[in-house]
Motif scaffolding. Structure first.
Motif, mmCIF file in Angstrom:
data_model
loop_
_atom_site.group_PDB
_atom_site.id
_atom_site.type_symbol
_atom_site.label_atom_id
_atom_site.label_comp_id
_atom_site.label_asym_id
_atom_site.label_seq_id
_atom_site.Cartn_x
_atom_site.Cartn_y
_atom_site.Cartn_z
ATOM 1 N N LEU A 98 -0.261 -53.816 11.531
ATOM 2 C CA LEU A 98 -0.211 -55.018 10.698
ATOM 3 C C LEU A 98 1.225 -55.341 10.298
ATOM 4 N N ASP A 99 2.006 -54.308 9.969
ATOM 5 C CA ASP A 99 3.404 -54.528 9.590
ATOM 6 C C ASP A 99 4.200 -55.114 10.755
ATOM 7 N N LYS A 100 3.910 -54.663 11.969
ATOM 8 C CA LYS A 100 4.600 -55.204 13.143
ATOM 9 C C LYS A 100 4.259 -56.676 13.357
ATOM 10 N N LEU A 101 3.003 -57.037 13.084
ATOM 11 C CA LEU A 101 2.602 -58.437 13.210
ATOM 12 C C LEU A 101 3.339 -59.312 12.204
ATOM 13 N N MET A 130 -12.890 -55.599 8.421
ATOM 14 C CA MET A 130 -14.302 -55.260 8.605
ATOM 15 C C MET A 130 -14.397 -53.934 9.354
ATOM 16 N N ARG A 131 -15.241 -53.041 8.860
ATOM 17 C CA ARG A 131 -15.420 -51.738 9.489
ATOM 18 C C ARG A 131 -16.770 -51.691 10.209
ATOM 19 N N ILE A 132 -16.740 -51.267 11.441
ATOM 20 C CA ILE A 132 -17.970 -51.117 12.224
ATOM 21 C C ILE A 132 -18.180 -49.624 12.459
ATOM 22 N N SER A 133 -19.216 -49.076 11.853
ATOM 23 C CA SER A 133 -19.446 -47.636 11.953
ATOM 24 C C SER A 133 -20.888 -47.314 11.631
ATOM 25 N N ARG A 134 -21.397 -46.250 12.242
ATOM 26 C CA ARG A 134 -22.748 -45.770 11.939
ATOM 27 C C ARG A 134 -22.707 -44.601 10.962
ATOM 28 N N LYS A 135 -21.517 -44.226 10.520
ATOM 29 C CA LYS A 135 -21.401 -43.140 9.550
ATOM 30 C C LYS A 135 -21.900 -43.604 8.189
ATOM 31 N N ARG A 136 -22.475 -42.676 7.440
ATOM 32 C CA ARG A 136 -22.933 -43.009 6.094
ATOM 33 C C ARG A 136 -21.757 -43.348 5.195
ATOM 34 N N ASP A 137 -20.659 -42.640 5.375
ATOM 35 C CA ASP A 137 -19.462 -42.907 4.587
ATOM 36 C C ASP A 137 -18.257 -42.955 5.520
ATOM 37 N N PRO A 138 -17.957 -44.142 6.071
ATOM 38 C CA PRO A 138 -16.848 -44.254 7.009
ATOM 39 C C PRO A 138 -15.478 -44.222 6.341
ATOM 40 N N GLY A 139 -15.453 -44.184 5.003
ATOM 41 C CA GLY A 139 -14.180 -44.239 4.292
ATOM 42 C C GLY A 139 -13.775 -45.680 4.051
ATOM 43 N N HIS A 140 -12.966 -45.886 3.046
ATOM 44 C CA HIS A 140 -12.567 -47.248 2.713
ATOM 45 C C HIS A 140 -11.080 -47.316 2.373
ATOM 46 N N PRO A 141 -10.226 -46.979 3.326
ATOM 47 C CA PRO A 141 -8.788 -47.123 3.064
ATOM 48 C C PRO A 141 -8.429 -48.605 2.950
ATOM 49 N N SER A 142 -7.457 -48.905 2.134
ATOM 50 C CA SER A 142 -7.043 -50.299 1.967
ATOM 51 C C SER A 142 -5.859 -50.593 2.881
ATOM 52 N N TYR A 143 -5.789 -51.841 3.325
ATOM 53 C CA TYR A 143 -4.690 -52.282 4.179
ATOM 54 C C TYR A 143 -4.026 -53.486 3.535
ATOM 55 N N GLN A 144 -2.719 -53.626 3.751
ATOM 56 C CA GLN A 144 -1.956 -54.691 3.111
ATOM 57 C C GLN A 144 -1.223 -55.557 4.137
ATOM 58 N N MET A 145 -1.062 -56.811 3.761
ATOM 59 C CA MET A 145 -0.187 -57.731 4.490
ATOM 60 C C MET A 145 0.567 -58.556 3.463
ATOM 61 N N LEU A 146 1.899 -58.575 3.591
ATOM 62 C CA LEU A 146 2.737 -59.377 2.701
ATOM 63 C C LEU A 146 2.476 -59.041 1.231
#
Length: 272
Positions: free
Chosen positions: A25-28, A47-63
């Motif tokens: 994202l930073d490169k973009l 959007m996260r696509i996963s069949r795991k019960r807890d896929p984790g929820h890391p945050s991502y930033q732009m600007l």
């Protein structure tokens, strides 16, 4: 990537992948600044696509803005859900088609049957069939919603809204195929194009010739590299299209490059 639509995706298997995705994202952002452009971070979603019960929820930033996490997103007119089901897309397509059909019913009820049919085929049906090679309503309830719009359209075309009238007979009189039949044809023709190298999709990544041909069907049957076990996989494009393809008694191909023509019993040279 399109002029106003860009998707970035990465398989996340651990913390390192999360870090790498943020770097993507930073490169973009840097690329956009270099060329005098700027992303609208408020319109960018995760959007996260996963069949795991807890896929984790890391945050991502732009600007400097933390991107909002969503459960569905629209891409090129198709709503993709994080559980890979098609409820949102079905309701979206039905809603658009219904609004147009209601408009036609209000303003063209005195027209001839021929004009009404042309209006339906050109203004309503495309919403029900748009990109039907890419998405599949899957569940019976979603399929019924799509068919219900066409059944209302049949009443409009025939000018018959009596409760005792048979819509099935109306559909037979005007010789309309069901929405599902149209979707099956579209998916089969798309698979044909992939097999015959008419599309920029490498089919060998997804399927291969069937090693031992069954007694029934044609000699060019296919098999997926991965056996579909879940309903989502079974309803995906390649799984469904190949199942239909293998059921044909002979290899069906279009008469020519015109996809609107019916299928014939020719045998193409398959390239793998």
């Amino acid at each position: 990537m399109f002029a106003d639509d860009l998707i970035v995706y990465r398989g996340i298997r651990g913390t390192q992948d999360e870090v790498q995705f943020q770097e993507d994202l930073d490169k973009l952002v840097s690329w956009a600044e270099l060329w005098g452009m700027k992303f609208n971070a408020s319109k960018c979603k995760v959007m996260r696509i996963s069949r795991k019960r807890d896929p984790g929820h890391p945050s991502y930033q732009m600007l400097g803005t933390t991107l909002e996490e969503v459960t569905s997103t629209q891409y090129l007119g198709i709503h993709i859900q994080n559980n890979l089901k098609w409820d949102v897309q079905t309701h979206y397509a039905v809603g658009k088609a219904t609004r147009v059909l209601n408009f036609l019913m209000r303003n063209f009820h005195n027209c001839t049957k021929k004009i009404k049919e042309q209006l339906y085929n050109s203004m309503v049906k495309p919403h029900l069939q748009y990109a039907s090679a890419a998405w599949n309503p899957g569940m019976v309830k979603n399929k019924d919603l799509l068919e219900k719009v066409q059944r209302r359209a049949a009443r409009f075309v025939m000018g018959d809204f009596h409760r005792t009238s048979s819509v099935t007979e109306m559909l037979q009189q005007i010789s309309w195929e069901t929405i599902e039949e149209g979707r099956i044809k579209t998916r089969t023709r798309t698979l044909q194009k992939i097999i015959m190298n008419r599309l920029a999709i490498d089919g060998s990544k997804y399927f291969k010739p069937k090693p031992s041909r069954s007694r029934r069907g044609h000699e060019n049957q296919l098999v997926l590299h991965e056996t579909p076990y879940t309903d989502i996989m079974k309803q995906s494009f390649f799984a469904e299209a190949i199942a239909i393809w293998n059921r044909f008694p002979v290899v069906p191909v279009p008469d020519d490059d015109d996809d609107s023509k019916s299928l014939t019993s020719q045998k193409p040279q398959l390239n793998f």
